[in-house]
Each structure stands twice: as C-alpha cells, then as structure tokens.
Write a protein that holds these residues in place. Structure first.
Motif, PDB file in Angstrom:
ATOM      1  N   LYS A  61      -4.804  -7.065   4.327  1.00  0.00           N
ATOM      2  CA  LYS A  61      -6.008  -6.322   3.926  1.00  0.00           C
ATOM      3  C   LYS A  61      -6.458  -6.688   2.517  1.00  0.00           C
ATOM      4  CE  LYS A  61      -5.084  -2.099   6.644  1.00  0.00           C
ATOM      5  NZ  LYS A  61      -4.839  -0.630   6.549  1.00  0.00           N
TER       6      LYS A  61
ATOM      7  N   ASP B 125     -10.021 -16.795   0.989  1.00  0.00           N
ATOM      8  CA  ASP B 125     -10.131 -15.963   2.182  1.00  0.00           C
ATOM      9  C   ASP B 125     -10.447 -16.824   3.409  1.00  0.00           C
ATOM     10  OD1 ASP B 125      -9.665 -13.444   0.956  1.00  0.00           O
ATOM     11  OD2 ASP B 125     -11.701 -13.506   0.144  1.00  0.00           O
TER      12      ASP B 125
ATOM     13  N   LYS C 180     -11.847  -2.331  -3.650  1.00  0.00           N
ATOM     14  CA  LYS C 180     -11.397  -3.652  -4.070  1.00  0.00           C
ATOM     15  C   LYS C 180     -12.432  -4.276  -5.005  1.00  0.00           C
ATOM     16  CE  LYS C 180      -8.876  -4.192   0.282  1.00  0.00           C
ATOM     17  NZ  LYS C 180      -9.124  -2.783   0.695  1.00  0.00           N
TER      18      LYS C 180
ATOM     19  N   GLU D 285      -0.687  -4.851   6.088  1.00  0.00           N
ATOM     20  CA  GLU D 285      -1.237  -4.271   4.853  1.00  0.00           C
ATOM     21  C   GLU D 285      -1.536  -5.364   3.833  1.00  0.00           C
ATOM     22  OE1 GLU D 285      -1.951  -0.724   4.262  1.00  0.00           O
ATOM     23  OE2 GLU D 285      -1.910  -1.147   6.403  1.00  0.00           O
TER      24      GLU D 285
ATOM     25  N   SER E   4       0.863  -1.176   0.000  1.00  0.00           N
ATOM     26  CA  SER E   4       0.000   0.000   0.000  1.00  0.00           C
ATOM     27  C   SER E   4       0.900   1.227   0.000  1.00  0.00           C
ATOM     28  CB  SER E   4      -0.921   0.006   1.222  1.00  0.00           C
ATOM     29  OG  SER E   4      -0.163   0.248   2.413  1.00  0.00           O
TER      30      SER E   4
ATOM     31  N   HIS F 114      -5.928  -2.778  -2.970  1.00  0.00           N
ATOM     32  CA  HIS F 114      -4.923  -2.848  -1.918  1.00  0.00           C
ATOM     33  C   HIS F 114      -5.279  -1.930  -0.753  1.00  0.00           C
ATOM     34  CE1 HIS F 114      -2.918  -4.480  -5.449  1.00  0.00           C
ATOM     35  NE2 HIS F 114      -2.013  -5.015  -4.652  1.00  0.00           N
ATOM     36  N   GLY F 115      -4.671  -2.196   0.407  1.00  0.00           N
ATOM     37  CA  GLY F 115      -4.832  -1.324   1.567  1.00  0.00           C
ATOM     38  C   GLY F 115      -6.274  -0.972   1.849  1.00  0.00           C
ATOM     39  N   ASP F 116      -6.536   0.332   1.956  1.00  0.00           N
ATOM     40  CA  ASP F 116      -7.891   0.815   2.224  1.00  0.00           C
ATOM     41  C   ASP F 116      -8.536   1.440   0.992  1.00  0.00           C
ATOM     42  OD1 ASP F 116      -7.934   0.024   4.938  1.00  0.00           O
ATOM     43  OD2 ASP F 116      -6.706   1.759   5.468  1.00  0.00           O
TER      44      ASP F 116
END
Length: 274
Positions: free
Chosen positions: A181, A148, A68, A178, A38, A63-65
């Motif tokens: 996530k 997942d 997606k 990260e 990220s 990625h990250g926040d």
C-alpha cells in the motif's frame, strides 16, 4: 476485547488510521510501527494485552490507509504527528511503543516533547540507523531506485528479512499487502528519513523509564547497538529474545505483550510513587 479501527484528521496535517482497544480510563499506550508497516504490525500482539491498557496502534503518515503526502517523512515530522494525535485525543501523557523506524520516531518524540512521555518501549532499535554499511547499501541499491508499482518481491523480501523464524504464511501475506500500500516515494522518503536523521547525541536527554527489546538474531541491529543504547539512555534496561529476529513481536507476540504490560505497570507504579 473489542478492537475499533478509526480514522482521525490532525488539524493542518494529515489524516491517520489507527486501531484502538481498551477503555478511555486505561493507561494510554501509543504503538508506532516500522517502515512500510501499519497498525497491523501490532495485530498479533493486541489480543494478548490486558483491558487495563488503552492501546492505540497508529498507521503513520504515508503508510497503510493513512494519508500519503509528498513530503514530511523525517523523524521530527512523525513526532509532530504524534503530538497532534495526542492533542486531538486529549491525551496528556502516554507510554510509547516503537518498532524499528517507529522506535526512532518514539525517541524523537521523547526528546521533542519530554513532558508527554511516561515511558518508552523500543523494539528492534539502535542509536542511528545510518551507521551500518549493510543497511546503507540496501537503501542505495534496493530502495532509492524504486518506482511504482512497488514489486511484490521487494516487499516480501524486506518483510522476510526481519524474521529469524517462519511465521504463518497468512500473517506474512498480510504484512506484505500492507507494505504494497506504500507508494515508492514514501519507501524512498521514509527510509531516507530514519537513516539520515542522526540525533543520537541527544539520546542522553531521555530520562523516562525505557525498555529495549532485542532479538538476538536481528539482521539489522547488533548486540553492540544495544550496548550503545544502554550507554546513552541511563534509564534503559534490555530484554533479549534469544531465538527471535528484528520483528520479535511477530515471532513471539504473547511474550512481547507480557513484557509490554509488565513495563506499563512498572511505569504506572513508579509514577504513583513519585
């Protein structure tokens, strides 16, 4: 120097998180992280950069926040996001810094939008990531089966594989967090994207100043790869980090920041003289 964490909606596309430092009048520098990282990938580097640079470290889609989405993880998709980001931020041209997958996206952007690139810094790169049999085997055996939740061990082993020397445990833990996530479908699609996109014959189209940064102990990118890059991008030059691995900007952040700032200065001076 103050670092601001922001989010931005790209019209008709995705919402991206990014970190920004430096004034609006500074030379624009857009930093693109590697797969499952990220904006934090550049966090060790940012404090060492001069205030004259307006640095924007993006968290790329998936990625990250950042958002997606289910798809859109080819290099052309990431490059289109960069163009949209620059439009919203009212940036005409920028120096792009790309690490690993980010270097692929930076090169693709330079090919698709040549007038919008002032220079390229490519770290941990090669002409095509689909060529090394070891990387293809890793993708097939470790990434394709992922579901997942992505196991901590997978993320940790992957991040550790980018290092030739240990870094602070707290920093490594941050990078692993990260990576965790990133959902499994993005791990699969992002790896498939930069491994599957072979636009290496078009690298000869890149004509902007280019700096290639390589760690001699890079477990993914070889010395032969760097020679191939220099052969295909005629404006490129190489800096070697003798004791570093694939993530040389984590192992030697101060040196990386100095090399980056010197490169941006040389690009700016060259533009002024043109």
């Amino acid at each position: 120097m103050k670092l601001t964490l922001r989010q931005i909606q790209l019209p008709g596309r995705v919402r991206l998180e990014f970190a920004e430092q430096g004034g609006r009048s500074g030379t624009p520098v857009i930093a693109l992280h590697g797969v499952t990282d990220s904006w934090r990938s550049f966090e060790p580097v940012l404090p060492h950069l001069p205030s004259e640079l307006r640095v924007m470290a993006l968290t790329q889609r998936g990625h990250g926040d950042s958002d997606k989405p289910a798809g859109g993880y080819r290099s052309a998709d990431f490059a289109a996001d960069i163009a949209a980001f620059m439009d919203v931020m009212e940036i005409e041209r920028a120096v792009l810094v790309g690490h690993s997958m980010g270097s692929v996206n930076a090169m693709r952007f330079a090919i698709d939008h040549p007038s919008r690139v002032a220079g390229l810094l490519l770290a941990g790169t090669m002409p095509w990531f689909g060529r090394p049999p070891e990387l293809m085997a890793y993708h097939r055996e470790q990434i394709v089966p992922l579901v997942d939740p992505v196991p901590d061990a997978v993320a940790r082993d992957f991040q550790q594989s980018t290092l030739a020397r240990p870094i602070a445990a707290s920093i490594l833990d941050r990078f692993v967090a990260e990576s965790l996530k990133v959902p499994a479908h993005v791990w699969r699609a992002a790896f498939a994207g930069f491994i599957g996109d072979d636009f290496s014959p078009r690298l000869r189209e890149i004509e902007v100043p280019t700096l290639i940064v390589w760690g001699r102990h890079d477990a993914f990118c070889s010395a032969t790869d760097q020679e191939a890059m220099l052969g295909q991008i005629r404006t490129a030059r190489l800096i070697e980090y003798a004791d570093a691995g694939h993530a040389m900007h984590w192992e030697e952040p101060q040196r990386f920041a100095l090399d980056l700032s010197r490169f941006v200065t040389s690009v700016a001076v060259g533009a002024a003289m043109a």
